[in-house]
Scaffold this motif. Structure first.
Motif, PDB file in Angstrom:
ATOM      1  N   UNK A   2      25.199 -26.214  -8.192  1.00  0.00           N
ATOM      2  CA  UNK A   2      24.701 -25.312  -7.166  1.00  0.00           C
ATOM      3  C   UNK A   2      23.301 -24.817  -7.543  1.00  0.00           C
TER       4      UNK A   2
ATOM      5  N   UNK B 285      20.316 -21.616  -7.079  1.00  0.00           N
ATOM      6  CA  UNK B 285      20.241 -20.157  -6.975  1.00  0.00           C
ATOM      7  C   UNK B 285      18.828 -19.788  -6.549  1.00  0.00           C
TER       8      UNK B 285
ATOM      9  N   UNK C 156      29.718 -18.794  -1.497  1.00  0.00           N
ATOM     10  CA  UNK C 156      31.031 -18.845  -2.143  1.00  0.00           C
ATOM     11  C   UNK C 156      32.189 -18.665  -1.163  1.00  0.00           C
TER      12      UNK C 156
ATOM     13  N   UNK D  88      26.599 -25.709   3.197  1.00  0.00           N
ATOM     14  CA  UNK D  88      25.443 -26.581   3.349  1.00  0.00           C
ATOM     15  C   UNK D  88      24.766 -26.703   1.990  1.00  0.00           C
TER      16      UNK D  88
ATOM     17  N   UNK E 186      21.988 -27.369   1.122  1.00  0.00           N
ATOM     18  CA  UNK E 186      20.610 -26.890   1.042  1.00  0.00           C
ATOM     19  C   UNK E 186      20.538 -25.384   0.794  1.00  0.00           C
ATOM     20  N   UNK E 187      21.662 -24.736   0.955  1.00  0.00           N
ATOM     21  CA  UNK E 187      21.674 -23.289   0.720  1.00  0.00           C
ATOM     22  C   UNK E 187      21.913 -22.992  -0.759  1.00  0.00           C
ATOM     23  N   UNK E 188      21.221 -21.988  -1.289  1.00  0.00           N
ATOM     24  CA  UNK E 188      21.557 -21.568  -2.647  1.00  0.00           C
ATOM     25  C   UNK E 188      22.919 -20.884  -2.662  1.00  0.00           C
ATOM     26  N   UNK E 189      23.586 -20.985  -3.800  1.00  0.00           N
ATOM     27  CA  UNK E 189      24.896 -20.331  -3.909  1.00  0.00           C
ATOM     28  C   UNK E 189      24.729 -18.808  -3.895  1.00  0.00           C
TER      29      UNK E 189
ATOM     30  N   UNK F 196      21.591 -15.480  -4.584  1.00  0.00           N
ATOM     31  CA  UNK F 196      20.169 -15.184  -4.682  1.00  0.00           C
ATOM     32  C   UNK F 196      19.950 -13.853  -5.409  1.00  0.00           C
TER      33      UNK F 196
ATOM     34  N   UNK G 187      26.445 -13.581 -12.040  1.00  0.00           N
ATOM     35  CA  UNK G 187      26.331 -14.982 -12.438  1.00  0.00           C
ATOM     36  C   UNK G 187      25.048 -15.260 -13.222  1.00  0.00           C
TER      37      UNK G 187
ATOM     38  N   UNK H 297      23.540 -17.925 -13.291  1.00  0.00           N
ATOM     39  CA  UNK H 297      22.660 -18.697 -12.422  1.00  0.00           C
ATOM     40  C   UNK H 297      21.689 -17.826 -11.653  1.00  0.00           C
TER      41      UNK H 297
ATOM     42  N   UNK I 165      17.924 -18.347 -11.820  1.00  0.00           N
ATOM     43  CA  UNK I 165      17.509 -18.727 -10.464  1.00  0.00           C
ATOM     44  C   UNK I 165      16.668 -19.999 -10.429  1.00  0.00           C
TER      45      UNK I 165
END
Lengths: 999, 417, 101, 191
Positions: free
Chosen positions: A161, A163, A263, A269, A271-274, A276, A594, A596, A600
């Motif tokens: 994923x 971020x 989540x 999608x 293309x979306x970050x999990x 931010x 997270x 991540x 980021x």
């Protein structure tokens, strides 16, 4: 797929959208809008996991982010994310979840033996044992402890994923969207302020989504939430961030938010970050974080089915789920009574309301009576039964200081409330000091330290209308403070959901054998009231000691549920008021965040910029190996036809000395020093004299720090009276520039000179070797390349391949050499032409390794290799670079310090192995004895060592104590398989007269 | 002092653990001590312990402004190693490692010293040169340290990403197998209990507000929150607050105090077998016995006593961790905190007599003081007791800043060419 | 992350744009050769390191590039004032009072 | 407000493909330009203005523009002058001539940095994925020019319109800047 505990109607779930999910492999159903917790409860599942230390069966305790028990693993794409709270996980179609910290299953867990052995495991037991036999610690005890500890299983595979990151600024940041938060956002937005409103939950509204016993401006609270959100989203200055936790409050109103984006989605999608990271700088912050309910500390208060009262009410009103058929309510405050009433109104049997207080409000009692609910006053729970779910509770009647048994009550759920704890975590992170509020029996925020105000329940202001009022005022005041004006929002009035009374702290009295029962204070870490008392008995009198010794408050809720109860137990054990015991510090993050999200966008090639030179693609196409130097990628060597590094470097070296080589030197730092005082400035910075250097000439410069140690070097060319082109090492470029600016701006601001980085203005192609002149000559215009007109250490301006050029005649190889500086964007064109020309002359493209060998032949130092920040010019035999008549330069005074002029310093020498085929290892130590005993101080170390094709043997440079005096002597290089004898020689090997570079 | 053992634990289980005594007393200060140690962290408590145990001194107080072990002792990432470059440093830290091994038994307190190995990653050609120099120097000095290929590094630490396609690939590692971790709180508590047992008065919540000097310039005692306490000798072991205390005696120090952050993840089942450090990309990680990933972050750039740092420091630490261990990107940070580290110009400590007779100082440990706790305490106790530096402590003088004889562990990191 | 007012740009910018260069007003001796070893060591290494108000040097390295000085409370990390390089050192004691210590 | 870029100063480089084209934001490499770093004290400003053809801005973070000319305030004694690439030699010689009598530094940095044009309604949002300063028009008005950071890299940022920006970075950093921008824009493609 039935959901036996789902009520017929009501709640905010989407009953039309049925979703299928699994828990420990069992297929279950829920609805859109469910959390995992509400869906499990709808299916009648309370047992969701095992506790940390004793592996006791545990259920769902809360409905929020403070949940300590119901932590699960979420499986996705073949991997698992551990420790997610079932109370926050949103159910989606296909969600796969597993329970944690149990083996082989959550129903039967062999780790539960710990519970039986628990008399051996009081707080801090491990400090007292496992010391003998000594060797057992590493091999037996510690591995067993480690395997038993931990919660879920860590993820095993790289996370695919992404971020995101966003820097944001606003006038007013409102944290929390309950009544106070929404009112604050409305008021602030109305003033025209830029507002960000965030809430950790999927839906805005907080407690308003649960509240059914009140109205706001005559409508249901949930409707008011919807209306309010409509207004806010219509305002272009408002950013609404659901699923977004404000987790860190830093200096100067810098607040970090974690936004969860995918989540909760079944098929996100890609293309979306999990998630931010929002890094928000807010002029003003309104904290409207609410309050959380406090568990009651009574024996066996941890069985599945035991839950906070408001959580039970939330599951009912918000999710349409009954937590049981026959529910006992144990409380010390009013609010839990409403939970009992709401449940009763939905057909749940209320086994009893047991209130600790002798005189709960009459009004509540009469409502209970009207519903036929049994009420027990002055009554506590003294124990519970039921293995994987509560089946009954023991009641006890308070009698003076004691408790008398008052019978057993069968139940399948127990809702409890010890009162409310304002959520002061973020206020505390903002460095504010909490103050004790005696009437509320809790800590509340005190004075603001930053531009911040708390509002509503987190400030201890309870009751719906009061929270709204406080929220409006906070929003208005925040806007006024941020932008100097406030709006005229009309204030809604609420009726109902008034502030309740009551609350209790600490362990409740009981009539059981204290040595046999466990009353949990910190559920997740299995800390009991006994543990806290033991810690105090052992001398742990600071609350921080108690926390660390027992681990209370160190669970993943950071003590939000447990701190006040632990504090009260400690204060009674210490016989000191709670205010004297003190509260532990709340630290970020507010809830676990997270990794991540912190990393980021710094990932892969974006972890750090990859700086490439103009020749990069060309040499990459020739299979060059690269090395990282700072952020630059430099060609290291260019193997041909399956050559290894040694063979490639040998070929490159030989070819350069025989014909010519092309080398990309673009990464060297370059600084243009311009102004009437340019020479004076360099005179002060560098050890060397500059004033007499003629325009068109170059000189090697040595840069020290004021301590007297070498920090950089490079060739400096004088382009004009008032203009110098200074080069630095690649790695030192930024530091040298900053150091020069520092002296220039703060020590010598009177000098008329300015420095400009031109590192990236010019691409630099170094052409070195006997054919260098022949190769470049066809391309050069405007510069006479003859040896007389343009001798070694010259610089000139002209054109090269038709583009402007600064041409240096310098050599770091010992051969005739030129460095062609052309404007960067022309670099590729020039490189390509030179590469072709070099190839035509049977020359070679060479990398940094060959450059290192060639310079070592000549004994040229590399800063950072021959030097390490502790080396002086004299140490490396470079006193010649020091301007003898200069009154001062950076480092001159440092050089005069006692240790820098003392005998016995390490000096640069050459080393020749007795066996010419043996290449020493860089970093190897130099000793006098062949087999020195351990602890023998080294005489020095090998700084550089290569096979030199030019010398037909190995060569090495070394820093050796009094090395110059040892010329001709034999020393040893002790290696694991025996010492290597070496002869000390002067630190240069090839063409000592310099005939070749002057050619 | 009740001897701690499994048997004792079992015995006490029968009496519901009601009979455990206090681990240390809470005495009121006496009017006068032979030696006052300022700062009840691991180094200070250890100093008192060794003064009592090895030098037969009994009239000792340790003064602490807060709660014992509450400074950097309780705030660090507990890395223990001794593979330092310079002989002086290696000797000091190796002295410490030898004391770590057996400290639990010596103190009768399980400090959970876990020699699981400390691996330092090399990412560049320059790193290789520097680390190999360490390995060779250490071997000569009798300090265990070895060079690993990336494949060997991965074998030792399976989660490590040794792909050549990452931004700064791992090109090798230096491994010190005797390095590891210990339970930080237990170190303070173990020393406190053992020192208390030897008669040392540990006085908490007793801030020192002044250092008094007699007419001849020598130290006379300290003013404290609990009144004046006379002392023949005073040892300042106050980490980040050293400058503030030494200023009371009129001494300016070559120190700057910076925030240093650390963080832990939520606890998970065993996932990480050793300690891994990368100085090049700034990441330090191990897993505690409780299951938390323990991660050290960098220092902020300015002087601060706030015990908090900026999020950009955390970001840079975690991005490095996630590059090296990409499976941890889904792990979550549970808690982040800050300490105050006192940093010297050469990044080496000061264990020394001062220009004020009777006043001694032990400071400047920067980001790495925990590992040195027993060794530092041991040689500092010697220095105070004998009024003469312990041979291992001698190079770590204040004098070196005048003469230029620095012990510069940071310098070797200079990158060039 | 601190928020810092640059006295040259006249705006507040995040700390990321700045580089802290240590204690301010430690001038390099005009004639280094006339200093003793002690004095040179003091110039190089000795620092006030106060718990309270510090005068320190910052450079707006990713902005206007200028060095300037600031008074900051090292306990709260709050900036009390910034001033241009070359301007005299304000009295930290006065600002200590304002910072509440 | 219309874009203040009326000249050819920063035009999209027709020889290069756009880096990103989305309904809400585009990124185009800019054509090469002449860039000159001007350093001098106050005494030189009028002379430099005369030589260059625009006033030399003295208000921090502002630019002065004329046809084919822009002068950016970067620091109290530091300006960057931008002009069409073909005029570099003339500008350098004009500046040297006019400033001859006063201390100054004029350095060609035309190739040191590259520029990209970021525009569209989401341009500010996209830049803020890496730029830590407030790009709201109330805080960063059209015409503002500044050096700052894009994530881990220094950049220069000039707002030429409500939704349009010029981003400059040193040549070797540009791949990082544009690569991150393009990657961060990926989510804009999602529904």
């Amino acid at each position: 797929m039935s959901q036996p505990f789902r009520i017929e109607k009501g709640g905010r779930i989407d009953r039309a959208a049925s979703l299928s999910f699994t828990f420990d492999g069992e297929r279950l159903s829920g609805h859109a809008g469910d959390t995992l917790a509400s869906a499990l409860l709808a299916n009648g599942i309370h047992l969701v996991g095992r506790s940390f230390k004793y592996h006791r069966p545990r259920g769902i305790l809360t409905a929020g982010s403070e949940e300590p028990n119901a932590l699960v693993g979420i499986c996705r794409k073949g991997d698992q994310t551990p420790n997610l709270r079932a109370t926050q996980v949103e159910v989606y179609e296909g969600l796969e979840t597993v329970s944690q910290n149990r083996f082989p299953s959550r129903g039967f867990d062999v780790g539960a033996v710990n519970d039986l052995l628990s008399p051996l495991f009081p707080a801090g037991f491990y400090y007292k044992t496992f010391m003998w036999p000594k060797a057992f610690w590493d091999r037996v005890y510690e591995p067993v402890i480690r395997a038993a500890a931990g919660l879920g299983n860590p993820p095993k595979n790289p996370d695919h994923d992404t971020y995101g990151n966003l820097y944001a600024h606003c006038d007013v940041l409102v944290i929390g969207s309950g009544p106070a938060g929404l009112a604050a956002a409305l008021a602030a937005a109305d003033s025209g302020a830029r507002v960000i409103l965030c809430d950790e939950q999927a839906e805005f509204g907080g407690s308003l989504l649960t509240e059914t016993a009140a109205t706001i401006d005559g409508t249901a609270p949930a409707q008011w939430v919807a209306d309010t959100l409509e207004k806010l989203s219509a305002n272009g200055n408002v950013t609404l961030l659901p699923r977004t936790t404000a987790f860190g409050y830093f200096a100067q109103n810098f607040v970090a938010l974690a936004q969860r984006i995918t989540d909760h989605v079944s098929e996100p999608d890609p293309r979306l970050p999990r998630e931010r990271l929002w890094q928000v700088r807010a002029r003003e912050v309104v904290i409207a974080a609410g309050a959380i309910e406090r568990p009651m500390v009574f024996p066996e208060n941890d069985r599945p089915g035991i839950m906070l009262a408001e959580a039970g009410r939330t599951y009912l009103n918000r999710y349409g789920v009954k937590v049981g058929h026959n529910v006992l309510v144990a409380t010390a405050c009013d609010t839990a009574w409403q939970a009992a009433f709401d449940l009763a109104d939905h057909g749940v049997t209320i086994a009893a309301i047991a209130d600790v207080r002798e005189n709960p409000p009459e009004a509540l009692q009469s409502i209970a009576k009207a519903r036929g609910i049994r009420v027990e006053k002055g009554c506590v729970v003294t124990g519970t039964t039921g293995r994987k779910r509560i089946s009954a509770a023991l009641l006890g009647r308070l009698r003076g200081n004691g408790v008398a048994a008052a019978g057993e009550v069968a139940c399948d759920a127990l809702l409890m409330s010890g009162g409310w704890t304002p959520t002061v975590s973020l206020y505390s992170q903002s460095r504010g000091k909490v103050v004790w509020n005696e009437s509320l029996g809790t800590f509340v925020p005190g004075q603001s330290v930053q531009n911040e105000r708390s509002a509503g329940a987190c400030l201890g202001i309870y009751g719906l209308n009061a929270a709204l009022e406080d929220g409006y005022a906070a929003g208005e005041n925040a806007a006024k403070a941020a932008i100097g004006r406030s709006g005229t929002v009309s204030r809604a009035q609420a009726h109902g959901a008034d502030a309740g009374e009551g609350g209790i702290l600490g362990a409740l009295p009981h009539d059981r054998d204290p040595s046999k029962v466990k009353a949990f204070v910190d559920y997740q870490n299995d800390v009991t009231a006994k543990d806290v008392k033991l810690a105090v008995r052992e001398g742990m009198h600071s609350i921080e000691h108690i926390k660390r010794y027992t681990t209370t408050g160190m669970a993943t809720d950071q003590g939000r549920l447990s701190n006040l109860n632990a504090l009260d137990i400690a204060s009674k054990a210490l016989d000191k008021p709670v205010t004297d015991v003190g509260l532990t510090t709340f630290r970020q993050p507010y809830t676990p965040t997270t990794f991540g999200i912190f990393a980021n966008i710094s990932r892969g090639d974006f972890f750090d910029p990859v700086r490439k030179t103009p020749s990069h693609d060309f040499v990459a196409g020739q299979d060059a190996a690269f090395e990282d130097v700072g952020q630059w990628k430099r060609a290291w060597y260019l193997p041909k036809d399956g050559e290894d590094m040694h063979q490639a470097v040998a070929r490159e070296c030989e070819t350069v000395r025989k014909s010519a080589g092309l080398f990309d030197a673009s990464t060297l730092g370059k600084i243009e020093v311009v102004g009437p005082d340019a020479a004076e400035f360099l005179e002060r910075m560098y050890t060397n004299p500059w004033k007499k250097l003629a325009p068109g000439r170059c000189r090697y410069g040595l840069l020290l720090n004021d301590a007297g140690f070498i920090i950089d070097d490079g060739v400096v060319g004088r382009l004009a009276e008032d203009r110098f082109h200074v080069t630095t090492t690649t790695g030192g470029a930024a530091h040298v520039f900053a150091t020069m600016e520092d002296y220039l701006q703060t020590e010598w601001p009177d000098l008329d000179v300015w420095i400009t980085s031109i590192t990236e203005q010019y691409a630099v192609c170094a052409v070195q070797g006997p054919k260098a002149r022949d190769i470049i000559a066809p391309f050069v215009e405007g510069i006479d390349l003859s040896a007389d007109a343009f001798p070694h250490m010259s610089v000139g301006s002209g054109t090269f391949c038709g583009v402007p050029c600064r041409l240096f005649r310098i050599s770091f190889t010992g051969e005739l050499g030129f460095e062609v500086n052309v404007p960067r964007r022309h670099g590729k064109m020039v490189w390509d032409k030179l590469a072709k020309a070099v190839a035509e002359q049977e020359g070679v493209i060479y990398g940094t390794e060959t450059m290192h060998v060639l310079r070592a032949d000549k004994g040229y130092i590399i800063v950072g290799q021959e030097t390490d920040g502790t080396v002086t010019p004299d140490d490396v035999g470079m006193n010649w670079a020091i301007g003898k008549n200069k009154a001062d330069f950076v480092g001159k005074r440092g050089l005069a310090r006692p240790d820098l002029v003392a005998g016995g310093r390490k000096q640069l020498v050459g080393l020749l192995t007795k066996d010419p085929k043996v290449v020493l290892e860089e970093g190897a130590q130099v000793t006098k004895l062949a087999n020195p005993p351990a602890g023998t101080p080294a005489e020095g170390h090998v700084t550089s060592a290569y096979h030199s094709p030019a010398m037909g043997r190995s060569i090495a440079l070394a820093l050796v104590k009094d090395g110059r005096r040892l010329t001709g002597e034999t020393l040893n290089i002790p290696m694991p398989n025996g010492a290597i004898p070496v002869e000390v020689v002067e630190p240069f090997f090839y063409d000592k007269e310099g005939a070749r570079l002057n050619g | 002092m009740k001897h701690y053992s499994f048997l004792e634990l079992a015995k006490n289980a029968f009496s519901a653990h009601q009979n455990w005594g206090r681990q240390w007393r809470a005495p009121e200060p006496k009017a006068e001590y032979d030696i006052v140690i300022v700062g009840a962290g691991g180094h200070g408590l250890g100093t008192a312990y060794y003064l009592a145990k090895e030098h037969g001194l009994r009239n000792i107080a340790v003064l602490e402004k807060g709660w014992l072990g509450g400074g950097n002792t309780g705030r660090n990432t507990t890395i223990i190693r001794s593979n330092y470059l310079w002989e002086e440093s290696a000797a000091l830290y190796n002295h410490s490692v030898k004391l770590w091994d057996g400290l639990s038994q010596d103190l009768n307190y399980n400090v959970m010293y876990s020699a699981r190995g400390v691996m330092m990653l090399a990412h560049t050609v320059h790193d290789i040169q520097v680390f190999k120099r360490h390995v060779h120097a250490n071997r000569l000095a009798g300090v265990q340290n070895e060079w690993l290929t990336p494949e060997e590094a991965k074998e030792y630490c399976p989660p490590l990403n040794i792909s050549k396609n990452i931004r700064y690939p791992v090109v090798g590692a230096a491994l010190q197998r005797v390095g590891g971790t210990a339970r930080h709180d237990a170190v303070a508590w173990g020393y406190a209990r053992a020192a208390d047992d030897l008669g040392v008065d540990i006085i908490q919540n007793c801030a020192v507000t002044g250092i008094r000097r007699a007419a001849d310039g020598s130290v006379e005692g300290v003013d404290t929150a609990k009144g004046f306490i006379k002392a023949k000798k005073v040892g300042v072991v106050a980490a980040g607050h050293t400058s503030v205390l030494m200023e009371m005696a009129g001494i300016r120090m070559p120190l700057e105090s910076n925030p240093l952050q650390a963080l832990v993840s939520e606890p998970v089942k065993p996932a990480f077998p050793c300690v891994v450090m990368s100085n090049t990309i700034h990441a330090y990680i191990s897993q505690s016995d409780k299951g938390e990933l323990v991660i050290g972050a960098g220092t902020d750039q300015f002087v601060s006593y706030s015990q908090t740092g900026g999020i950009h420091i955390t970001n840079h630490t975690i991005d490095a961790i996630c590059e090296l261990f990409p499976m941890f990107r889904r792990m979550r940070m549970l808690r982040n905190w800050g300490g105050i580290v006192d940093v010297t110009p050469d990044r080496s400590p000061i264990i020394a007599k001062t220009p004020v007779p009777g006043l001694f100082v032990n400071c400047g440990w920067g980001t790495g003081g925990f590992k040195a706790t027993p060794g530092s305490a041991h040689v500092f106790a010697h220095t105070i007791a004998k009024d003469e530096p312990h041979p291992i402590a001698a190079p770590f003088s204040l004098e070196r800043f005048r003469t230029g004889r620095l012990i510069d562990e940071a310098a070797a990191a200079a990158v060039a060419h | 992350m601190l928020l810092i007012q640059c006295p040259y740009c006249g705006v507040e910018r995040p700390e990321l744009e700045f580089s802290c260069r240590g204690e301010a007003h430690i001038a390099r001796p005009a004639d280094p050769s006339a200093t003793t070893d002690e004095q040179w060591a003091e110039y190089l290494y000795l620092r006030t390191n106060p718990k309270g108000v510090i005068a320190e040097r910052w450079r707006h390295i990713h902005g206007c590039g200028r060095f300037f000085n600031a008074l900051r409370d090292t306990v709260s990390d709050k900036f009390l004032m910034v001033y241009k390089a070359g301007e005299p050192k304000p009295d930290p004691a006065q600002f200590s009072k304002e910072a509440g210590r | 407000m219309a874009d203040i870029l009326t000249s050819e100063l920063y035009s999209a480089d027709s020889s290069q493909a756009p880096l990103l084209v989305l309904p809400d934001v585009t990124i185009m490499p800019a054509a090469p330009a002449a860039r000159v770093s001007l350093r001098c004290r106050e005494t030189g400003l009028a002379l430099a203005a005369k030589a260059f053809g625009t006033p030399i801005p003295q208000t921090p973070l502002t630019a002065e523009t004329a046809a084919n000319r822009a002068a950016f305030w970067l620091g109290p004694d530091e300006w960057m002058l931008v002009a069409p690439e073909s005029q570099l030699a003339a500008i350098l010689s004009d500046l040297e001539t006019h400033l001859d009598a006063v201390p100054h530094s004029v350095v060609d940095i035309s190739h040191r940095q590259d520029a990209v044009l970021v525009s569209g309604p989401r341009a500010g949002w996209l830049l803020n994925t890496g730029v830590p300063i407030d790009l709201h028009e109330s805080a960063f008005a059209v015409g503002t020019v500044t050096r700052t950071l894009f994530h881990k890299t220094p950049i220069m940022l000039w707002r030429t319109g409500p939704d349009s920006f010029v981003v400059e970075a040193w040549g070797s950093f540009m791949d990082y800047v544009t690569g991150l921008l393009v990657q961060s824009a990926e989510e804009l493609k999602a529904a």
